[in-house]
Structures are given as C-alpha cells and as structure tokens.
Design an enzyme around this catalytic site. Structure first.
Site, PDB file in Angstrom:
ATOM      1  N   ASP A  76      20.723   1.444 -26.447  1.00 11.56           N
ATOM      2  CA  ASP A  76      20.477   0.391 -27.428  1.00 11.56           C
ATOM      3  C   ASP A  76      20.396  -1.004 -26.817  1.00 11.56           C
ATOM      4  O   ASP A  76      20.482  -1.980 -27.536  1.00 11.56           O
ATOM      5  CB  ASP A  76      21.596   0.408 -28.471  1.00 11.56           C
ATOM      6  CG  ASP A  76      21.042   0.137 -29.861  1.00 11.56           C
ATOM      7  OD1 ASP A  76      19.885   0.492 -30.100  1.00 11.56           O
ATOM      8  OD2 ASP A  76      21.767  -0.430 -30.690  1.00 11.56           O
ATOM      9  N   CYS A  77      20.263  -1.094 -25.496  1.00 13.89           N
ATOM     10  CA  CYS A  77      20.141  -2.425 -24.905  1.00 13.89           C
ATOM     11  C   CYS A  77      19.262  -2.348 -23.675  1.00 13.89           C
ATOM     12  O   CYS A  77      18.974  -1.270 -23.161  1.00 13.89           O
ATOM     13  CB  CYS A  77      21.501  -2.997 -24.548  1.00 13.89           C
ATOM     14  SG  CYS A  77      22.227  -2.152 -23.143  1.00 13.89           S
ATOM     15  N   CYS A 114      26.712 -11.947 -15.861  1.00 15.83           N
ATOM     16  CA  CYS A 114      26.111 -10.761 -16.462  1.00 15.83           C
ATOM     17  C   CYS A 114      24.786 -11.115 -17.135  1.00 15.83           C
ATOM     18  O   CYS A 114      24.742 -12.005 -17.977  1.00 15.83           O
ATOM     19  CB  CYS A 114      27.075 -10.162 -17.484  1.00 15.83           C
ATOM     20  SG  CYS A 114      26.275  -8.921 -18.497  1.00 15.83           S
ATOM     21  N   CYS A 171      22.922  -9.654 -19.358  1.00 16.50           N
ATOM     22  CA  CYS A 171      22.589  -8.957 -20.620  1.00 16.50           C
ATOM     23  C   CYS A 171      21.758  -9.815 -21.568  1.00 16.50           C
ATOM     24  O   CYS A 171      20.702  -9.418 -22.042  1.00 16.50           O
ATOM     25  CB  CYS A 171      23.871  -8.511 -21.325  1.00 16.50           C
ATOM     26  SG  CYS A 171      24.028  -6.716 -21.415  1.00 16.50           S
ATOM     27  N   ASP A 192     -17.603 -11.724 -36.327  1.00 15.66           N
ATOM     28  CA  ASP A 192     -18.783 -11.038 -36.842  1.00 15.66           C
ATOM     29  C   ASP A 192     -18.941 -11.521 -38.287  1.00 15.66           C
ATOM     30  O   ASP A 192     -17.982 -12.019 -38.882  1.00 15.66           O
ATOM     31  CB  ASP A 192     -18.520  -9.526 -36.791  1.00 15.66           C
ATOM     32  CG  ASP A 192     -19.715  -8.722 -37.260  1.00 15.66           C
ATOM     33  OD1 ASP A 192     -20.841  -9.185 -37.068  1.00 15.66           O
ATOM     34  OD2 ASP A 192     -19.514  -7.634 -37.835  1.00 15.66           O
ATOM     35  N   THR A 209     -20.987  -9.714 -41.230  1.00 16.51           N
ATOM     36  CA  THR A 209     -20.973  -8.683 -42.264  1.00 16.51           C
ATOM     37  C   THR A 209     -19.728  -7.811 -42.154  1.00 16.51           C
ATOM     38  O   THR A 209     -19.458  -7.225 -41.105  1.00 16.51           O
ATOM     39  CB  THR A 209     -22.241  -7.811 -42.161  1.00 16.51           C
ATOM     40  OG1 THR A 209     -23.370  -8.675 -42.150  1.00 16.51           O
ATOM     41  CG2 THR A 209     -22.328  -6.852 -43.327  1.00 16.51           C
TER      42      THR A 209
END
Length: 769
Positions: free
Chosen positions: A16-17, A418, A420, A462, A464
């Site tokens: 999860d990180c 750190c 993180c 574009d 159309t």
C-alpha cells in the site's frame, strides 16, 4: 529468432505504499526469466513480462518472502472474484503494445461487486495462513474496507502500544525491570520490521525504510535510549496505519465506479422476462429496465422513453432524455419510464469496465516526475545514511564531543531522512488525478499523459463529430409561395418518411420536435443526384438541390442571392417545389456542439490557441470557425492534417490533436498528445493517448486544467516533504529535537502528502461562467 514475450498479472495483498512497490519491483526483476515488472500500488497489482519458460510460482514465492501475498490472476479467478478497481483484468500475450492498450483481453466482471472487494480476488489457502502472513511484516497495510481496528496492521499496532503501556507501568512500579520492559515492547513491533528489512536487503533493497528503522531502534538501545526506541517503533506503526488509511481512499474512489454496476438484469426470453446475473448478458440480449433500476450494460434503446441520470458516469447533473435509437451506458440510473434495451457490449467491455481498465493501466505507467523521484531516492537514502553516520562520528572524533549525544543525533537524522513522503508525493497525486478525471469521463493513458497535458498551448480540432454533432440540423426555413413554416415542414417531411439519409433525418426530427403532423407522400421516389419527388393531397412535390430545382423553374435573382448567402454560412440549401412553384427553402448544417464555443473560450483562458482542421469545404469551415472564435484550415486530407500538426510542433508549440480517432489516426499519432472524442465503447482508445468519453468540447480544457492542478499538487507535496525534513534536520543537529519528533515529522509528512493528493479526488472541473 525472437523469444515470444508473455504477460501475467498478479494480485498483491498488503502492498500500500511506494516503498513496498519498489521492493517488490526490485526483487522480481532479479529473477532470470523476468524481463519487465510493472507494479501498481493503487491497483494492488503487478504485471510481469516474461519468457514462455518462466516459473511463475517462483515469482509468487519471491513476493511472499518479502511478506506480501501474491496470487496469479487467471480468467477463472477474474470472473468469480469480488472485484476491486485495479484488480483483475488479465492480459494475454499480445495484449499490450507500446503506447496502446488493447482491451479485448480484459475479463472485467463488471457485476457482483460485494462490499468486501477491497480484499481483492479470493486467494486459495486458509484464512489463518493469510492473516498470519499479514501480521508478519512491519509495512503491511491491510485493506481498510472494514473498521480500521479490525485490520492485522492495526492489531499489531495495538499490541505494540499495549506492551509499551505495560513497560511504562512496570518502570514506575518496579524500576529494576528497566530497560528490559521497553526492549520487549520495542521488539514486539520491531521484529516484523527487521524481518522485512532483512528480506529486502537479500532481494536487492538494502536501503529501505525498514532498514532505517531497525538501525535507529537498535542503535538507540545500545546507547541506553530503550524507552525512546520503543516509542519510536510504536509511532512508526501508528504512522503506517494512518498512511494506509489515507492511501486507501484512492482505491475507494475507483472502487466506487465498480459498485455502480448492478448485480442482476431483467432479460427478455420466451415472451417474458427473467432475472439473470448482469455479467452473463451477451451482445444482442434484450433487457427490460424499470424506473429506478441501474442500466446493467451498454446498449441501444429499442422502445420506451425515459430520463436517465448519467451523473454517476459522466458527472452531468441534468438527466438526459432517452428514446428509441439512443445509447445508454452501464451504471446509469433510469428514472421515469420502462426502457427496452439491446445490449451492445458484454460486461468485459462496457463503459465502466473500460474506464476501470484504463485507469488501472494508467496507474501502472509512471509519470516522468515519478521516474525522476524514483531514481533520486535510490541515491538519496544511502546519502542520508552516510550523512547520519558523519553526524554521529565526526564531532566526537574531531571535536572531542560526547559519543552518546552525537550517536543519538545521528540516529534521529537517519529517521528524518526516510524518503517515504517524497517517494509517494508523485504517485499519490497522479493516482488521485487519474481517478478524478475518470469519474468525469476524462480518460488518460498514464501518468506521463496526465503530466504532459498541462503543457498544451495549441489544440487542433477535427470538425465533424468533434466540434460539431456529426449530423445536420435544420437551421433556416424560408417561405416563398407557401409562407407558413409549418406547411413547408409538413410537405418536406412527407417526402422523407422512411428515409435514413442524414438530411431526411434532420427534416423529420425538426417536424417531430415541433409537433407537425406528417403523412407520407404517395408515389415518393428518389431522383438520382437531384432530390426526391412525390405527391401529397394532389400536389406534385419536388425537394431538390438549387441546381436541380433551377432546371425546372426560374429561381430569380433575390432567391439565388438568399441561397448564396445561406451557402456562405456553411449551410446546405434544398428547394421545395410544389405544383411547379417554389414553395420555399430549407437550410441545414452540422451545427457546433452546445458547449463548443464555451470549450474553445475555456482553452483560450488557459493560454491554449485552437485551430480547426477539416476536410470540409472552405465556406463551411470558415463559417463554423467564425461562430466559435477560432482559426480554420479546410479541404484537408488525413496526411495534410498530419503535416500541419508536425509544422505546429516544429515551431515550438506543444500540440494536442482532438478527433474521432479513426480518419484522424495519422494526425493523432503525430501530435504531442492525441485525444479521442467519442462515447462509450466507441472511443478510439487504441490510437489516442487520452479520450473524452462524453463528447464535450469543454472537457479538453478540463483535461488541461486537471493536469495543471495535479502538477501543482505534486510540487506542493515535494516542497512539503523536503521542507519538513530540512527543518528537522537542522533542529536535530543543533540538539533541539530528538528521535520522537523525527519519526513524527516523517510520518506526519507522509500523511500530509497523501491527504493533499487526495484533495484532487474532489476536483469537479472548470466552473461554468
């Protein structure tokens, strides 16, 4: 001979990180038969590119040795598992080409989204085994779908906190038990962390956060700061828990899309209806959708009329009227009448499945800033360890200072360093930006596209089907012999009954919109290249081009001038003759989309010029462009559009090309960013880098604005994470702060950075003027 490459996807639990993903990536890359690895934190998946003889079980075991749980996603798992955004689409061997994502291989279940889908696909093996694994590592962020205290990470934190409280109590009652009480409390939390550090080092990641924590905590015990070591480990676990909860919101935002899909559908069969699982619907099935029901699949309305709330998918607050022939999208809500719908896309290919698939793939491709931060952190973390060692050693060696004091400060520097918060600063913002865009129908193939959109200063459209609706509408009705507009509409419409020609459809739609009764003309027939003839109420009618009408009657100077004036406005003029007289003129034009003018103006406000590139004639192009306030280049072939885009880039412009992605493929590929304009599964995602799912011109400006908002967020995150570190680095070396504030600063920065990135989930687009 080239060895064929294959791709296998794994669901990875407990990741999860950013540092978790980095460790997994590094370890799996070291396996000889693995050629490439792509890990998505937000999706919770890993895609491995490998040769045909790769031992995929060894890949799962390698991830398992790091303390995570990896399970291969097979089509069977994918179809039966509770789905999570970002979980289970399976790539076949040739599923992914450079820059283009093919969706035929995705086996999105689309239905049966139970409330436990944060846990990902059901993994074979006992629940005990799964939870035992969760508790064994220090950086495990268990899913946060249930109460936070029920997760294994939370349990470890609570046990560590309880041990710390007991140690404090014993220190007061039985001082002789110290420092052993604090050492035991610290060990409760540190053993899983140290285990992760060891396995990380063995698999190519020696400078992980776990390593920093282990060195700092053990070092603190050696210098008789066991109490602080125990508190630091506990605070670290608390911080990781908070980080996991905050990061989980990114998953929840995309998962919310998956929950839009109903579990069941009412399928018509043998003269009645029966309830079937929504994901079992096949293309061509006919379903009944009652008021209040969610639409179970993309489809076309066969009969019935109703208002459909498309807000869950498009963000549009006003419900849209749907009647026979209109498209409906999976996940939208039917509000009023009963609709019979023919299914046009299976569950694996419906709008929501495609959005989720694209966002998952996008989150696996790293943005340039993210790649730079990853490279930077590889050198940054060892650099921090060197600085911490120098802080601990140099003052005592050179200045005769006290060893304990400076080792303590060196350990604090280690914790402050750190990375993180820094490492997660970019992917968290990119994931939130991609999610916010997807919920509004803005699909981008990866962080690089999201990042680069903000640089766009020239947009080539574009005409159309992009700036215009792609179908003509009646714009002018000019009475001549028959003054009444209603009579003209009635006579013209009578000739067109049953015709599917675009001009005929426009005339019939106008008559229906104004409740003009239409009776089909008798003896109706087409006259090749000229028009249509017929008889109504005894009067012979001829509805033709001005040239064909002029061969039968004199049009006169005034009428010819009026026709020329309408032509100059880019309109197609037809003349209606009734009984040999000119009854009147009807002019039609493919009109700009309702929001085209506002969309071009919004781009101008963002500093991006717009130009129309079209194969249409000069007159029509200039008239449409003038009404929208933009430049026009007309009568172009596809290769001409490609050449013009190339010329714009050569002059230093950062060019986005917006088209339908089919006849514009060369120009889309030539632009810095190619954006497909379309709806539902018709979006030409293969050629384009991004897609405006719901065909709003203003959404191109929204994409640019979202990109810039995301980049601002990334800059804020980087400044926040590095700024806090710089402040605490100075205060630590000066002796003002110690280990506790150091770990709080690191954890605080990570949570702040994640929370700041999550603000992007609330992004709602450019406000209407």
């Amino acid at each position: 001979m080239t060895v064929p490459q294959r791709q296998t996807r794994f669901r990875v639990e407990g990741m999860d990180c950013a540092s978790c993903a980095a460790k997994i990536d590094t370890a799996v890359r070291r396996i000889a038969t693995v050629n490439d690895v792509s890990v998505s934190v937000v999706a919770g998946t890993m895609t491995v590119t490998h040769g045909p003889d790769a031992d995929l079980d060894s890949v799962a075991r390698k991830v398992g040795s790091l303390g995570y749980k990896a399970a291969r996603l097979t089509p069977a798992d994918d179809a039966t598992a509770p789905r999570v955004a970002g979980a289970a689409h399976v790539h076949g061997p040739e599923c992914r080409h450079e820059g283009h994502h093919h969706h035929e291989g995705h086996t999105h279940d689309g239905a049966d989204h139970r409330h436990d889908h944060a846990h990902g696909p059901v993994v074979r093996g006992s629940e005990h085994e799964k939870h035992a694994l969760h508790g064994m590592h220090g950086h495990d962020h268990a899913p946060t779908d249930g109460p936070w205290w029920s997760t294994s990470k939370a349990k470890l934190t609570i046990i560590c906190g309880a041990a710390l409280a007991v140690a404090f109590g014993l220190s007061q009652l039985l001082p002789q038990t110290q420092p052993w009480g604090f050492i035991v409390a610290m060990a409760v939390g540190l053993v899983p962390i140290a285990r992760r550090a060891l396995f990380g080092a063995m698999n190519g990641s020696p400078f992980s956060i776990e390593t920093l924590m282990t060195v700092a905590a053990v070092g603190a015990v050696i210098i008789n700061a066991a109490e602080e070591a125990a508190v630091v480990v506990f605070l670290f676990l608390v911080g990781e828990l908070l980080e996991g909860i905050a990061t989980g919101r990114a998953r929840a935002s995309i998962r919310a899309l998956a929950t839009l899909m109903p579990k069941t559908a009412l399928l018509e069969s043998e003269g009645g209806t029966r309830t079937v699982p929504a994901d079992s619907l096949t293309v061509g099935s006919i379903v009944m959708i009652r008021p209040g029901d969610r639409v179970p699949a993309d489809g076309v309305v066969l009969s019935g009329e109703s208002a459909v709330d498309e807000a869950p998918v498009t963000g549009e607050s006003v419900p849209k009227r749907k009647e026979e022939g209109d498209k409906v999208f999976a996940g939208t809500v039917n509000q009023e009448g009963v609709l019979r719908v023919r299914v046009t896309a299976a569950a694996a290919d419906n709008t929501i499945a495609r959005i989720i698939a694209l966002v998952e793939e996008a989150q696996e491709s790293k943005a340039p800033t993210e790649r730079f931060i990853d490279r930077f952190s590889k050198y940054y973390t060892p650099g921090v360890m060197v600085v911490a060692a120098l802080v601990a050693i140099l003052p005592p060696l050179l200045g005769g200072a006290e060893w304990n004091t400076w080792i303590y400060r060196g350990l604090a520097v280690l914790l402050i360093g750190c990375p993180c918060a820094l490492v997660i600063s970019t992917p968290a913002a990119i994931a939130a930006g991609l999610s916010a865009g997807a919920r509004r129908g803005l699909l981008m193939k990866g962080g690089a596209v999201l990042e680069n959109l903000g640089k766009v200063d020239r947009v080539a459209f574009d005409k159309t089907g992009t700036l215009t609706e792609g179908k003509p509408k009646v714009t002018d009705i000019v009475g001549v012999a028959r003054e009444e507009r209603e009579t003209l509409r009635r006579l013209a419409a009578s000739l067109e009954v049953g015709s599917s020609h675009p001009l005929a459809v426009a005339i019939l739609a106008k008559a229906e919109a104004e409740n003009v009764p239409v009776v089909a003309a008798t003896e109706a027939a087409a006259v090749g290249g000229k028009g249509v003839v017929g008889t109504l109420e005894g009067v012979k009618l001829f509805f033709a081009s001005p040239r064909a009408a002029g061969q039968q009657v004199m049009l006169g100077e005034a009428l010819s001038a009026r026709i020329a004036s309408l032509n100059d406005e880019g309109k197609t003029v037809s003349v209606l003759l009734a009984g040999g007289q000119v009854a009147g003129l009807i002019a039609m034009r493919d009109e700009p989309r309702d929001d085209a003018k506002a969309g071009i103006a919004a781009l101008r406000e963002l500093g991006a010029d717009s130009v129309m590139l079209t194969g249409d004639n000069q007159r029509t192009a200039k008239a449409i462009a003038a009404s929208l306030g933009m430049e026009a280049r007309a009568e172009l072939l596809p290769q001409d559009k490609q050449k013009i885009v190339g010329e714009m880039r050569a002059t230093g412009s950062f060019v986005a090309k917006v088209g339908d992605g089919i006849n514009d493929a060369p120009a889309l590929a030539a632009a810095d960013i190619g954006i497909a304009m379309g709806s539902g599964t018709d979006v030409a995602l293969e050629t384009a880098d991004a897609a405006v799912l719901h065909g709003r011109v203003k959404d191109v400006a929204n994409m640019v604005a979202l990109s810039r908002a995301t980049m601002r967020n990334i800059v804020q995150n980087i400044v926040l994470s590095l700024g806090l570190k710089a402040v605490f680095l100075v205060t630590t070396v000066l002796g003002v702060t110690g280990l506790w504030p150091a770990i709080l600063a690191d954890t605080g920065a990570t949570v702040l950075v994640t929370a700041n990135a999550m603000r992007l989930l609330a992004w709602r687009g450019i406000k209407d003027a």
